[in-house]
Design an enzyme around this catalytic site. Structure first.
Site, mmCIF file in Angstrom:
data_model
loop_
_atom_site.group_PDB
_atom_site.id
_atom_site.type_symbol
_atom_site.label_atom_id
_atom_site.label_comp_id
_atom_site.label_asym_id
_atom_site.label_seq_id
_atom_site.Cartn_x
_atom_site.Cartn_y
_atom_site.Cartn_z
ATOM 1 C CG LEU A 15 -1.938 -1.127 1.296
ATOM 2 C CD1 LEU A 15 -2.697 -1.065 2.611
ATOM 3 C CD2 LEU A 15 -2.901 -1.069 0.126
ATOM 4 N N GLY A 16 2.002 1.200 0.591
ATOM 5 C CA GLY A 16 2.872 2.379 0.648
ATOM 6 C C GLY A 16 4.247 1.997 1.124
ATOM 7 N N GLY A 18 7.876 3.611 2.919
ATOM 8 C CA GLY A 18 8.544 4.699 3.601
ATOM 9 C C GLY A 18 9.969 4.301 3.901
ATOM 10 C CG ASP A 137 7.220 12.242 12.683
ATOM 11 O OD1 ASP A 137 7.531 13.429 12.421
ATOM 12 O OD2 ASP A 137 7.259 11.333 11.842
#
Length: 426
Positions: A15-16, A18, A137
């Site tokens: 999905l993604g 990083g 964050d």
């Protein structure tokens, strides 16, 4: 192709991605989930795996309607990593975009929507802080917008990863790890992060939702970090005074001056009726000094991207928080760099980082540039006067020995010439 993660979960597609790992769409005993697999080099670090295991109880116990829940933490043997180990976080899926994508589409949010989102996230932070967990964050990429029946809910994700990965072995002594636009001044100065750093970051997000830009962003990450310590946010025109005073208080350089998360949520909710019907602010882009091109961040650390896929199914679905691995040339997202020393932090102007102008207003030079230009003009005039004075003095000196006219036109043999005193401009 399906892949098993531990003994209870199966992942189907990415999905993604990083810089800390990859987010997969998966299935578990209770339905669809998002599974974050840490990078191989991080998973191979036994110390980091032990830190995750140590935080397991706290992460799993962090439940709130405004927090993306962590369902499970997996540390399992695998032949895919150098040491045969993989570390994964199993999270809820969330329907809807992240706040960054929503802000990119809308440019600026109406004050009531911006304050409502911020108040919801502050509610989640209050629960986390009460459990002794600091997010570290907070930024639009880590706020998801769920869209259940009857409205929109803001949820904060990425609890745990920033703290667990940012340890001396990974960050180095005196290092700064985080997103420069949202880093609290005390982190830049090398102090340990407390709950107040999340308040500073969250209200920076609120400022960005209202203005379309962060109060201290732009240019080289080092310049952004210095502004966080030395400069004051420019006031936003067109918002109620009470809201601006609240923003100022939570952007205070001193952590003790900021509100606690529960207080911030309460104060923001009290302001919601006064914001009803106010349109997004009509202001232009911020005025800022020219800055060098951004440099590539060193050893970036990624956010925990609770991402999702298409609609349907029993679980909640989300879009990726991290939409690709290529760095954004316009925004440094996760930077690791040394802490500036005291002399560097003390240098430069102490005024506002940016000058806010209304839409259509003529662009002007920044206050710092204008002051510097005036100083340069004064120095140039003074230097020119000194050069002229020196030239005139030399001419007078040498012409005084000319016997034909006695110097300044005096007839030969006339009275002695008086000394000429040249004054210099103050």
């Amino acid at each position: 192709m399906a892949r098993n993660i531990g003994s209870h979960y199966t992942v189907h597609r990415v999905l993604g991605r990083g810089s800390a790992g990859t987010v997969w769409l998966g299935d578990g005993p209770d339905g669809p989930v998002a599974i974050k697999l840490l990078r191989e080099d991080l998973a191979a670090d036994r110390d980091l795996a032990e830190r995750f295991a140590h935080e397991r109880h706290a992460l799993l116990g962090l439940e709130h309607p405004n927090i993306v829940g962590v369902r499970d933490l997996i540390i399992a043997d695998s032949g895919d990593t150098p040491d045969g180990q993989e570390v994964a976080l199993v999270m809820d899926l969330v329907r809807g975009p992240d706040l960054r994508r929503h802000l990119e589409r809308e440019r600026r949010l109406a004050p009531r929507e911006a304050v409502a989102i911020t108040a919801a996230v502050a509610n989640g932070l209050a629960v986390a802080h009460a459990a002794g967990i600091v997010h570290r964050d907070v930024k639009p990429e880590n706020i998801l917008l769920d869209t259940p029946e009857g409205g929109r809910v803001a949820l904060l994700t990425d609890f745990g990863v920033a703290k667990l990965i940012d340890e001396p072995r990974h960050g180095g002594k005196g290092g700064v790890v985080g997103t420069p636009d949202y880093l609290a001044p005390e982190i830049v100065e090398g102090l340990p992060p407390r709950a107040a750093v999340d308040i500073y970051a969250l209200v920076t997000v609120l400022y960005e939702l209202l203005a379309g830009f962060t109060p201290f962003g732009g240019g080289h990450p080092g310049a952004v970090l210095r502004r966080q310590v030395t400069e004051k946010a420019a006031e936003l025109p067109g918002i109620p005074r009470e809201l601006w005073e609240l923003i100022q208080q939570c952007l205070a350089k001193a952590p003790a001056s900021r509100l606690r998360a529960a207080e911030l949520a309460s104060r923001l909710r009290e302001l919601l009726p006064s914001l009803e019907g106010l349109p997004p602010l009509d202001i232009g882009d911020p005025e800022e000094d020219a800055a060098p091109e951004p440099v590539e961040a060193e050893e970036p650390i990624a956010a925990l991207a609770a991402a999702g896929g298409g609609g349907g199914g029993a679980g909640r679905v989300a879009v990726p928080l991290v939409r690709g691995t290529a760095p954004d040339s316009e925004r440094e997202t996760h930077t690791r760099m040394r802490v500036p020393d005291a002399e560097e932090l003390a240098g430069g102007a102490h005024g506002t980082a940016r000058t806010i102008r209304t839409a259509g207003e003529r662009r002007a030079g920044s206050a710092r540039n204008a002051a510097a230009a005036r100083r340069r003009r004064r120095l140039a005039v003074t230097a020119a006067a000194l050069v002229c004075a020196a030239a005139l003095g030399g001419w007078l000196l040498f012409s005084g020995g000319d016997s034909s006219d006695g110097g300044l036109g005096e007839p030969a043999g006339g009275p002695p010439r008086a000394d000429v005193q040249l004054s210099q401009p103050a």
